[in-house]
Design an enzyme around this catalytic site. Structure first.
Site, PDB file in Angstrom:
ATOM      1  N   GLU A 135       3.628  -5.506   8.850  1.00 18.10           N
ATOM      2  CA  GLU A 135       3.795  -4.190   8.400  1.00 18.10           C
ATOM      3  C   GLU A 135       4.827  -3.462   8.965  1.00 18.10           C
ATOM      4  O   GLU A 135       5.651  -2.883   8.619  1.00 18.10           O
ATOM      5  CB  GLU A 135       2.360  -3.485   8.444  1.00 18.10           C
ATOM      6  CG  GLU A 135       2.583  -1.801   8.113  1.00 18.10           C
ATOM      7  CD  GLU A 135       1.575  -1.040   8.690  1.00 18.10           C
ATOM      8  OE1 GLU A 135       0.147  -1.449   8.717  1.00 18.10           O
ATOM      9  OE2 GLU A 135       1.867  -0.041   9.227  1.00 18.10           O
ATOM     10  N   CYS A 177       0.742  -1.278   0.080  1.00 17.05           N
ATOM     11  CA  CYS A 177      -0.034  -0.235   0.011  1.00 17.05           C
ATOM     12  C   CYS A 177       0.800   1.328  -0.020  1.00 17.05           C
ATOM     13  O   CYS A 177       1.788   1.126   0.782  1.00 17.05           O
ATOM     14  CB  CYS A 177      -0.869   0.254   1.171  1.00 17.05           C
ATOM     15  SG  CYS A 177      -1.804   1.449   1.399  1.00 17.05           S
ATOM     16  N   SER A 219      -9.793  -5.523   5.396  1.00 20.51           N
ATOM     17  CA  SER A 219      -9.554  -6.610   4.539  1.00 20.51           C
ATOM     18  C   SER A 219     -10.734  -7.504   4.396  1.00 20.51           C
ATOM     19  O   SER A 219     -10.393  -8.664   3.872  1.00 20.51           O
ATOM     20  CB  SER A 219      -8.193  -7.314   4.987  1.00 20.51           C
ATOM     21  OG  SER A 219      -8.174  -7.457   6.490  1.00 20.51           O
ATOM     22  N   SER A 264      -6.858  -9.917  12.256  1.00 19.20           N
ATOM     23  CA  SER A 264      -6.535  -8.784  11.538  1.00 19.20           C
ATOM     24  C   SER A 264      -6.281  -7.738  12.357  1.00 19.20           C
ATOM     25  O   SER A 264      -7.364  -7.537  13.228  1.00 19.20           O
ATOM     26  CB  SER A 264      -7.480  -8.473  10.540  1.00 19.20           C
ATOM     27  OG  SER A 264      -7.897  -7.159  10.262  1.00 19.20           O
TER      28      SER A 264
HETATM   29 FE1  F3S Z   1      -3.148   1.021   3.300  1.00 16.22          FE
HETATM   30 FE2  F3S Z   1      -4.767   1.918   5.131  1.00 16.22          FE
HETATM   31 FE3  F3S Z   1      -5.225  -0.036   3.633  1.00 16.22          FE
HETATM   32  S1  F3S Z   1      -2.424   1.708   4.903  1.00 16.22           S
HETATM   33  S2  F3S Z   1      -3.699  -1.067   3.369  1.00 16.22           S
HETATM   34  S3  F3S Z   1      -5.271   1.752   2.853  1.00 16.22           S
HETATM   35  S4  F3S Z   1      -5.716   0.225   5.796  1.00 16.22           S
END
Ligand code: F3S
Length: 288
Positions: free
Chosen positions: A132, A102, A269, A225
Site C-alpha cells: 500500500e 480501496c 482480510s 497481513s
Molecule cells: Fe480499505 Fe480500510 Fe480495508 S483502507 S482495504 S477499508 S482496511
C-alpha cells in the site's frame, strides 16, 4: 466455556469490494484472468480466487517484463493498490484493467498528489515495504517515509518548509496520536491528515475491549497481513494470552480449557468462512 466475538471483525469494506470484483469478473469475462499480487492479504482467499480461474501475476515480474501477460488479458488491481510504474506497464500492455484499489487508499494518494502540487514536502508514516505504501508514494517524488515516531524524531525537519503528513491506512491509532502530538508541539508548519481507515481502528478498538474481558484471544488472519499483526499487538497489550492463527489447522486446542472466556477477532482480510471453521472447531471440542 464462553466464546465472544469482537464487535467489529473480519472483511472490511475495501476487501469485500475487491473479492466481489473478482467473483463478478470471473462470471462475466472469458480469456485469461489475473490478480495483481495477493488480491487481499490472505492466502486462503487467494487460493479461492485461483479455484475460480485467476492466476496471480507479480508486480516484480511486470516491472522486469518477465510476466506472461498478453493484450486483452484481464488484470484486477488488489485492494492495497499498486505503483504508478506498474499501472503504466499494464496500460502499455493493453490488458483489461479492473481497479479494486480501496477508495480510502485512493484518497490518500489523491491528497499526496494535491499537496505536492501545492508545493508541500510530504512526510509519510508507514512501512515503506508494504505494498500500500509503495503504491501511494510512487505517485509522488522524494517522499520522506518514517516507520514510527522514533524514526521521525531522528530526522532533521525544517521549520521553514511546509509539510503535509500522511499515513498508511492501517497505522495504529495510538501511535498516530503520539506522532500528531509531537509534530503539533514542534512543527506548526506540518499539516497532518488523519486518514487512518475507520475499519482498522474499529477493529483495533473492538479487539482491545475484547482482550480485557476474555481469558484468551484468538486473532485470525494471515501472518503477513499488517492489520492482523496489529490486532495481535493490540490484544497482547491487554491480554498476554493472545495468538494469531491463519486457519483451523493451526488451532492448538491444548491452549483452551473448559472455564475460559474465549475472545475471537479477525483481520480485515479474513473471510467469514475461516472464522466460522475455527469457532466451530472450538465449539465442537468443548461442547459450547
Ligand atoms: Fe480499505 Fe480500510 Fe480495508 S483502507 S482495504 S477499508 S482496511
Amino acid at each position: 466455556m464462553e466464546i465472544i466475538r469482537a464487535e467489529k471483525m473480519g472483511f472490511c469494506f475495501g476487501v469485500k469490494k475487491a473479492v466481489e470484483t473478482c467473483y463478478e469478473v470471473a462470471k462475466t469475462t472469458n480469456g485469461k484472468k489475473y490478480i495483481l499480487g495477493m488480491v487481499v492479504h490472505n492466502k486462503d482467499v487467494v487460493k479461492e480466487m485461483e479455484s475460480i480461474g485467476f492466476k496471480v501475476v507479480e508486480e516484480d515480474d511486470i516491472l522486469k517484463e518477465k510476466d506472461s501477460l498478453e493484450k486483452g488479458d484481464t488484470v484486477i488491481i488488489r485492494a492495497h493498490g499498486t505503483t504508478y510504474e506498474v499501472i503504466n506497464k499494464l496500460r502499455n500492455k493493453e490488458v483489461k484493467l479492473y481497479d479494486a484499489t480501496c477508495v480510502f487508499v485512493d484518497r490518500i494518494k489523491e491528497i499526496l498528489i494535491e499537496r505536492q502540487e501545492a508545493g508541500d514536502e510530504i512526510i509519510f508514516i508507514g512501512d515503506k515495504n508494504h505494498p500500500e505504501v509503495k503504491g501511494i508514494i510512487s505517485f509522488g517524488k522524494n517522499i520522506n517515509v518514517f516507520k514510527n515516531l522514533e524514526e521521525l524524531k531522528g530526522s532533521s525537519l525544517n521549520t521553514s518548509k511546509n509539510y503535509s503528513v500522511l499515513t498508511q491506512t492501517t497505522l495504529n491509532k495510538e501511535k498516530f496520536l503520539e506522532i500528531k502530538e509531537y509534530l503539533q508541539k514542534h512543527y506548526s508548519n506540518a499539516q497532518i491528515f488523519d486518514r487512518i481507515c475507520g475499519a482498522t481502528s474499529e477493529r483495533q478498538d473492538a479487539t482491545k475491549k475484547l482482550a480485557k474481558i476474555t481469558d484468551i484471544v484468538i486473532v485470525i488472519g494471515d501472518l503477513n497481513s499488517s492489520n492482523s499483526k496489529k490486532l495481535l499487538e493490540v490484544a497482547l497489550a491487554s491480554n498476554p494470552n493472545s495468538y494469531l492463527i491463519q486457519n483451523e489447522n493451526e488451532l492448538d486446542l491444548s491452549i483452551f480449557h473448559e472455564n475460559m472466556r474465549v475472545g475471537i477477532t479477525a483481520g480485515a482480510s479474513t473471510p467469514e468462512e475461516i472464522i466460522k471453521k475455527i469457532e466451530n472447531k472450538i465449539r465442537g471440542n468443548f461442547n459450547v
